[in-house]
Write an enzyme that holds these catalytic residues in place. Structure first.
Site, PDB file in Angstrom:
ATOM      1  CG  ASP A   1       8.939   7.291 -11.559  1.00  7.92           C
ATOM      2  OD1 ASP A   1       8.460   8.396 -11.267  1.00  7.92           O
ATOM      3  OD2 ASP A   1       9.634   6.622 -10.777  1.00  7.92           O
TER       4      ASP A   1
ATOM      5  CG  HIS B   1      21.343   7.856   8.823  1.00  9.70           C
ATOM      6  ND1 HIS B   1      22.372   8.045   9.718  1.00  9.70           N
ATOM      7  CD2 HIS B   1      20.207   8.095   9.509  1.00  9.70           C
ATOM      8  CE1 HIS B   1      21.868   8.395  10.897  1.00  9.70           C
ATOM      9  NE2 HIS B   1      20.559   8.424  10.797  1.00  9.70           N
ATOM     10  CB  THR B   2      20.898   2.202   9.671  1.00 14.51           C
ATOM     11  OG1 THR B   2      21.446   1.817   8.410  1.00 14.51           O
ATOM     12  CG2 THR B   2      19.946   1.113  10.122  1.00 14.51           C
TER      13      THR B   2
ATOM     14  CE  LYS C   1       4.280   8.178  -3.111  1.00 15.97           C
ATOM     15  NZ  LYS C   1       5.045   8.874  -4.112  1.00 15.97           N
TER      16      LYS C   1
ATOM     17  CG  ASP D   1      10.703   6.557  -3.661  1.00 19.29           C
ATOM     18  OD1 ASP D   1       9.968   6.148  -2.747  1.00 19.29           O
ATOM     19  OD2 ASP D   1      10.285   7.008  -4.735  1.00 19.29           O
TER      20      ASP D   1
ATOM     21  CB  CYS E   1      -0.789   0.016   1.291  1.00 21.36           C
ATOM     22  SG  CYS E   1      -2.491  -0.034   1.023  1.00 21.36           S
TER      23      CYS E   1
ATOM     24  CG  ASP F   1      11.401   9.242  -8.486  1.00 21.60           C
ATOM     25  OD1 ASP F   1      10.435   9.254  -9.267  1.00 21.60           O
ATOM     26  OD2 ASP F   1      11.290   9.024  -7.268  1.00 21.60           O
TER      27      ASP F   1
ATOM     28  CB  ALA G   1       3.993  17.414  -8.215  1.00 26.48           C
ATOM     29  CG  ASP G   2       9.006  17.672 -12.381  1.00 26.80           C
ATOM     30  OD1 ASP G   2       8.945  16.840 -13.289  1.00 26.80           O
ATOM     31  OD2 ASP G   2       8.757  18.879 -12.523  1.00 26.80           O
TER      32      ASP G   2
HETATM   33 CO    CO Z   1       8.528   9.471  -9.620  1.00 35.93          CO
HETATM   34 CO    CO Z   2       9.649   8.813  -5.959  1.00 35.80          CO
HETATM   35 CO    CO Z   3       9.853  13.826 -14.939  1.00 34.36          CO
END
Ligand code: CO
Ligand code: CO
Ligand code: CO
Length: 347
Positions: free
Chosen positions: A226, A136-137, A16, A64, A13, A87, A45-46
């Protein structure tokens, strides 16, 4: 032993809703940074941000990460990497370096499982020619894994959402339905063949498709995104919004994963349901099967690329993609925005 997806609140799921609120917060942070080297930022919102270093060189940056959507740790790592890299491809960029981001439970899976997640990610980065520089964790009850990816692009060849032109043709790579299949699998509804084709799609890099599109005559591609958590319609809405156009899709031409339509008819995915609420300026024609409409709103993980391109370049792109073994279809066109102010039309 707990399965990997047991460490996720809602496996498969990629809703967003949270991101929607964050966008509002970002908007409130005005005045935004003013710097003429910012070529693309969150305001359109690219897929990724773009920052110009010099007249012929710009940086593409994205991040991401998400909770496990599959139980196989090696596959999970691969999918997380393919999704994060995507992306950069969607902006027309070439990914170069990555930083890993991981949230791991204190009492989580054994070290060898965690190791497999990182190994899957590293192997996928290597396939993309990207080097891992660090990461980084943090400790968290829910497992999360992904990457921040940095790439390179020529400042004049950025595919932003804002530049789709009325008259353009829409070409979509990969097939829709990963969210529906992942969710059906969680509840034991999918067949092995359906599951395997969804996984094969999610681990596939958008590298080949992006490289072919970038090789077209300059200016052929006007916009690209994407298809991920907002689904086809959600991401198409972003392109339409940013470019002042309407994206019109022909339902019958949309590539669907094997079994996805049947599974969609039987199960409404929870991310899809929240996505349904999200879209107001979308029209769905009376002849569109409801399961196809649902698949257009299905949150995708590591989905394909949606290209908006000049009609005279579309056939060439399709031919090259097909020759390279990339699944792709011509799925619609870009229209001038009408008085009804509709962003996306599905008919
Ligand atoms: Co994207
Ligand atoms: Co993304
Ligand atoms: Co684009």
């Amino acid at each position: 032993m707990k399965k990997l997806t047991d460490y996720a609140d809602c496996a498969g799921c990629a809703s967003k809703l949270q991101a929607v609120d964050l966008e509002r917060i970002m908007e409130d942070l005005q005045p935004a940074h003013v710097d003429d080297r910012i070529l693309v930022d969150f305001r359109t919102a690219d897929d990724a941000g773009v920052y110009r270093w010099s007249a012929d060189s710009a940086l593409v940056q994205t991040v991401d990460f998400f909770t496990p959507i599959v139980d196989d740790p090696y596959l999970y790592g691969q999918i997380a990497a393919a999704n994060a890299l995507s992306d950069v491809y969607a902006m027309g960029g070439e990914p170069r370096t990555a930083l890993a981001i991981a949230a791991l439970p204190k009492e989580g899976p054994p070290p060898e499982v965690i190791r497999e997640i990182f190994r899957g990610g590293s192997d996928k980065l290597r396939e993309a020619g990207v080097v891992l520089l660090g990461g980084h964790t943090v400790t968290d009850p829910e497992i999360k894994f992904g990457y921040s990816v940095t790439g390179h692009i020529h400042p004049d060849r950025v595919w932003t959402n804002a530049c789709a032109r009325a008259g353009d043709i829409l070409v979509l790579t990969k097939a829709l339905g990963t969210g529906v299949v992942v969710r059906a699998t969680k509840f034991g509804f999918s067949t092995e063949v359906q599951w395997e084709s969804a996984v094969a799609s999610m681990v596939t890099l958008n590298h080949t498709a992006a490289r072919i599109a970038a090789g077209l005559r300059a200016g052929s591609i006007s916009a690209c995104t994407d298809i991920t958590g907002f689904g086809l319609i959600g991401h198409a809405t972003e392109v339409a919004q940013a470019s002042g156009t309407t994206l019109a899709f022909t339902a019958g031409t949309l590539p669907l994963l094997s079994g996805a339509a049947e599974l969609a008819a039987a199960n409404l995915p929870c991310g899809g349901r929240s996505n349904l609420v999200h879209f107001r300026r979308v029209t769905v024609g009376p002849d569109v099967p409801p399961e196809v409409a649902l698949l257009c709103m299905d949150p995708q993980t590591s989905g394909g690329l949606l290209f908006s391109l000049a009609p005279d370049a579309a056939v060439g792109l399709m031919d090259q993609l097909t020759a390279a073994g990339v699944r792709a279809a011509t799925v619609g066109r870009v229209e001038p925005r009408g008085a009804d102010d509709v962003l996306v039309r599905l008919s």
